[in-house]
Design a protein around this motif. Sequence first.
Motif, PDB file in Angstrom:
ATOM      1  N   UNK A  64      48.966  37.552  29.752  1.00 36.69           N
ATOM      2  CA  UNK A  64      47.784  38.418  29.738  1.00 36.69           C
ATOM      3  C   UNK A  64      46.511  37.576  29.715  1.00 36.69           C
ATOM      4  N   UNK A  65      46.500  36.521  28.902  1.00 33.89           N
ATOM      5  CA  UNK A  65      45.328  35.652  28.824  1.00 33.89           C
ATOM      6  C   UNK A  65      45.027  35.007  30.172  1.00 33.89           C
ATOM      7  N   UNK A  66      46.060  34.540  30.855  1.00 32.22           N
ATOM      8  CA  UNK A  66      45.867  33.902  32.160  1.00 32.22           C
ATOM      9  C   UNK A  66      45.453  34.916  33.229  1.00 32.22           C
ATOM     10  N   UNK A  67      45.982  36.124  33.139  1.00 29.11           N
ATOM     11  CA  UNK A  67      45.551  37.166  34.086  1.00 29.11           C
ATOM     12  C   UNK A  67      44.055  37.425  33.910  1.00 29.11           C
ATOM     13  N   UNK A  68      43.617  37.452  32.676  1.00 27.33           N
ATOM     14  CA  UNK A  68      42.182  37.695  32.417  1.00 27.33           C
ATOM     15  C   UNK A  68      41.323  36.514  32.869  1.00 27.33           C
ATOM     16  N   UNK A  69      41.855  35.312  32.750  1.00 25.52           N
ATOM     17  CA  UNK A  69      41.129  34.149  33.286  1.00 25.52           C
ATOM     18  C   UNK A  69      40.986  34.263  34.804  1.00 25.52           C
ATOM     19  N   UNK A 112      50.392  39.865  41.201  1.00 31.35           N
ATOM     20  CA  UNK A 112      50.537  40.636  42.428  1.00 31.35           C
ATOM     21  C   UNK A 112      50.775  42.116  42.167  1.00 31.35           C
ATOM     22  N   UNK A 113      51.602  42.426  41.180  1.00 25.43           N
ATOM     23  CA  UNK A 113      51.867  43.828  40.853  1.00 25.43           C
ATOM     24  C   UNK A 113      50.608  44.508  40.328  1.00 25.43           C
ATOM     25  N   UNK A 114      49.798  43.757  39.597  1.00 27.84           N
ATOM     26  CA  UNK A 114      48.558  44.315  39.050  1.00 27.84           C
ATOM     27  C   UNK A 114      47.533  44.585  40.147  1.00 27.84           C
ATOM     28  N   UNK A 115      47.248  43.570  40.970  1.00 29.64           N
ATOM     29  CA  UNK A 115      46.163  43.714  41.961  1.00 29.64           C
ATOM     30  C   UNK A 115      46.572  44.563  43.158  1.00 29.64           C
ATOM     31  N   UNK A 139      39.562  45.038  37.628  1.00 32.04           N
ATOM     32  CA  UNK A 139      39.059  43.894  38.391  1.00 32.04           C
ATOM     33  C   UNK A 139      38.873  42.654  37.531  1.00 32.04           C
ATOM     34  N   UNK A 140      38.619  42.852  36.239  1.00 36.26           N
ATOM     35  CA  UNK A 140      38.428  41.707  35.338  1.00 36.26           C
ATOM     36  C   UNK A 140      39.711  41.330  34.597  1.00 36.26           C
ATOM     37  N   UNK A 141      40.694  42.226  34.606  1.00 36.40           N
ATOM     38  CA  UNK A 141      41.907  41.974  33.830  1.00 36.40           C
ATOM     39  C   UNK A 141      41.814  42.503  32.416  1.00 36.40           C
ATOM     40  N   UNK A 142      40.688  43.148  32.097  1.00 42.72           N
ATOM     41  CA  UNK A 142      40.575  43.769  30.774  1.00 42.72           C
ATOM     42  C   UNK A 142      41.700  44.789  30.590  1.00 42.72           C
ATOM     43  N   UNK A 143      42.004  45.500  31.668  1.00 39.95           N
ATOM     44  CA  UNK A 143      43.147  46.407  31.705  1.00 39.95           C
ATOM     45  C   UNK A 143      44.129  45.898  32.756  1.00 39.95           C
ATOM     46  N   UNK A 144      45.413  46.011  32.477  1.00 39.02           N
ATOM     47  CA  UNK A 144      46.443  45.549  33.413  1.00 39.02           C
ATOM     48  C   UNK A 144      47.284  46.745  33.842  1.00 39.02           C
ATOM     49  N   UNK A 209      48.081  56.370  30.636  1.00 39.44           N
ATOM     50  CA  UNK A 209      47.622  55.274  29.769  1.00 39.44           C
ATOM     51  C   UNK A 209      48.679  54.983  28.705  1.00 39.44           C
ATOM     52  N   UNK A 210      48.796  53.716  28.381  1.00 39.50           N
ATOM     53  CA  UNK A 210      49.822  53.280  27.425  1.00 39.50           C
ATOM     54  C   UNK A 210      49.663  53.950  26.062  1.00 39.50           C
ATOM     55  N   UNK A 211      48.409  54.247  25.709  1.00 39.65           N
ATOM     56  CA  UNK A 211      48.126  54.788  24.374  1.00 39.65           C
ATOM     57  C   UNK A 211      48.426  56.275  24.249  1.00 39.65           C
TER      58      UNK A 211
END
Length: 593
Positions: A64-69, A112-115, A139-144, A209-211
Motif C-alpha cells: 500500500x505504501x509503495x502504491x501511494x508512492x 495494474x488491477x488498481x489503475x 489517482x493518488x493511491x489514497x484509496x485502492x 466501500x470496504x467500510x
Amino acid sequence: MSTGSKKIAGGSFILDETDFNQVVTPEDFTEEHRMIAETTEQFLQGAVLPRDEEIEKLNYELTVDLIRQAGELGLLGAEVPEAYGGLGLDKLSSTLISERFTKASAFALSVGAHVGIGTLPIVYFGTEEQKQKYLPALATGEKIAAYCLTEPSSGSDALGAKTTAILSEDGTHYVLNGTKQFITNAGFADLFIVYAKVDGKEMSTFIVERTMEGVSIGPEEKKMGIKGSSTCPLILEDVKVPVDHLLWEVGKGHLIAFNILNIGRFKLAAGCLGGAKDTIELAAKYANERTQFGRAISSFPLIGQKLADMTIKTYALESMVYRTAGLFDVGLAEVDYDSEKVGYLSAKAIAEYQLECSINKVFGSEVLDEVVDEGVQIHGGYGFIQEYRVERNYRDARINRIFEGTNEINRLLIPGTLIKRGLKGELPLLERAQALQEELMNPIPPVQFDHVLEQETHLIAMAKKIFLMCGAQAVQNYQLKLEEEQEVLSHLADMMISVFAMESALLRTKKRIAKLGEAKNELAIQATVIFVHDEFEKIDQWAKEVLAHMAAGDVLRTQLSILKKLTRKTAVDRIGLKRKIAASVIAAEKYVI
C-alpha cells in the motif's frame, strides 16, 4: 506523433491492407513518452525492486505504501482525466507504464488491477458525482480499488453470476448478497467494483466501500505464482449500497464488465511484453556468465537459437501492443467525457477493438510462456532454484493464460466477434468472401520477389485469403451451429492472431525502413522475415486441418489444390538469420530490436 489520426475499424485488418503510416510503433514515442517510461523505471529501481523479497512475502503495509508512492509520481493517474486529479494521458503513455512495471513482479499486478480494471469503470461509466468523489483519491493511491466479477460457480461464464442486489422498499439503497472469488487487491482495497444481478436478473455494477456493514474479506489464496499480490474472496452479507453507488444503469453491468475486460486484456499483453523483455535480459546475461566445456554457453548455437526465437516473438508482440494502443488513442479521442451519453460512447469506443484486445491477450500470454520456459531452460538446473529470478518469472507468467477470460474463451470470441460485425454490416466480410471465391476459380500465377520484405508482404496477403477461404467454408457448412465447432473456431482465431502479429511486425519494420533505411534496421528485417515465414507455415497447417474436417473426396482435393497455390513461397535461411539476431542479443545482454 508521426502517425495519422484516421480511425480504423476494428477487425478490418483481416480484410484490408493497412498503410504503415497509420500504425503507431515504439519508434513514434515523443520525449514526453520517454520521460514517463524513465520515471517509471527510476521508481521501480529506487523504491520497489530493493524491497522485492518483502513484497513477495505479501506485506500489505509495504504494498500500500509503495502504491501511494507511485501515486505521488502520477503513475496511478495516467488514465484519469485532469479534472479529477489525474494526468489524462494517452493510451501509449499508460501502456508504457504497464510494460515497465512488469519488472516488479506481483507488485505490478497490484498496481495494474488498481489503475486498470479497478479505476477505469468509474472513469468511463461513472456519474459526475462519482468521479469527483472517487477518482482524485484513486489517482493518488489514497484509496485502492479492486474488481469483483468472478464467483465460485462462474469463471468464464461471467453472466452466470449469482450475487444479487435487491432495491429497498424506500428506494434509497440496494441490498447485496453473494461471494466474489479470486479478487486481486482484496486484502487491502478500499473500493470494490462489484457485479450483481438486480432482482436476480439484470446484471448491474456497484461501487462498494470496504467500510460498509456486511462487507468482509476471506483468507488469502495460496497461489502458484504472483505470491506478492493479494488474492481473497469478497463476501457480501446484506450490504446496504446507496442507489447513487450504481454505475451507469441497471442492466448495463455486462457492458461495463466486457468492455473493462477488453481494456484488461490489452493491458495484460503490455505486461507480458515487459515480462518477456525482462526474461530475455536475465537469460542473455546468464548465458554469458555460465561456462561449460571451457566456454560461455552463449557461444553454443542452440542457446543462441533460443535467445533469437525469444527476441523475434517479443518484437512481434511489441509491434502488436503499440499498434493497438494507437487504435485506442484515436477511438477514445472521440469520446466526450462531459456528455450525458459518456457511458454509451465509452462502451462503443472500447468495443470497437475487442477483437484486437483478445488477440493481444492470447498472443502475449503465450509468447511470454514460451519466453520464460526457454529462459528457465537456458539457466539449466539453476532455473529451477528460487534464488534465480527466472524461476519466479516462470511461475508468475502462468496465470496470464487464465486471467481476463481464458485463452480458450478468447479464441472463441475472436472469430465470433468478426462474424457478428460482418452480419451487422460493420465490416464487408461477406462481400469479400464472395469476391474471393470468384478470384480463386481463376489461375493463380507464380510471383517473383526482388525487394526486401516483398515476399513477406505477399505471404500476409495470402494468409488473409486463406483465412477468408476457410472462414467462408465454415460459415457455409455449419451456419448457426458454427459455435459448436470449437476446434474450427480456434483454428480460425489462430489464423487471425498470426495475421495481426505478422502484419504488425511487417508494418513497423517498413515504417522504420522508410525513416532510417534498410542498413539501420537489419535486425528488425531479419526478425520480421523469420516470424512471417514461421507463422505462415502454421496457417498452412491449420487451414489443412480445418478443410479436411469440413470436406472430403474431390471437394477436399480441389480446396487443398487451391491452398497449395496460395502457400507457394521461397524458403529463407532461418538458421543464418537467427544466428545474427542471437549475436546482437548476446552482445547487448538484453532485448535489442
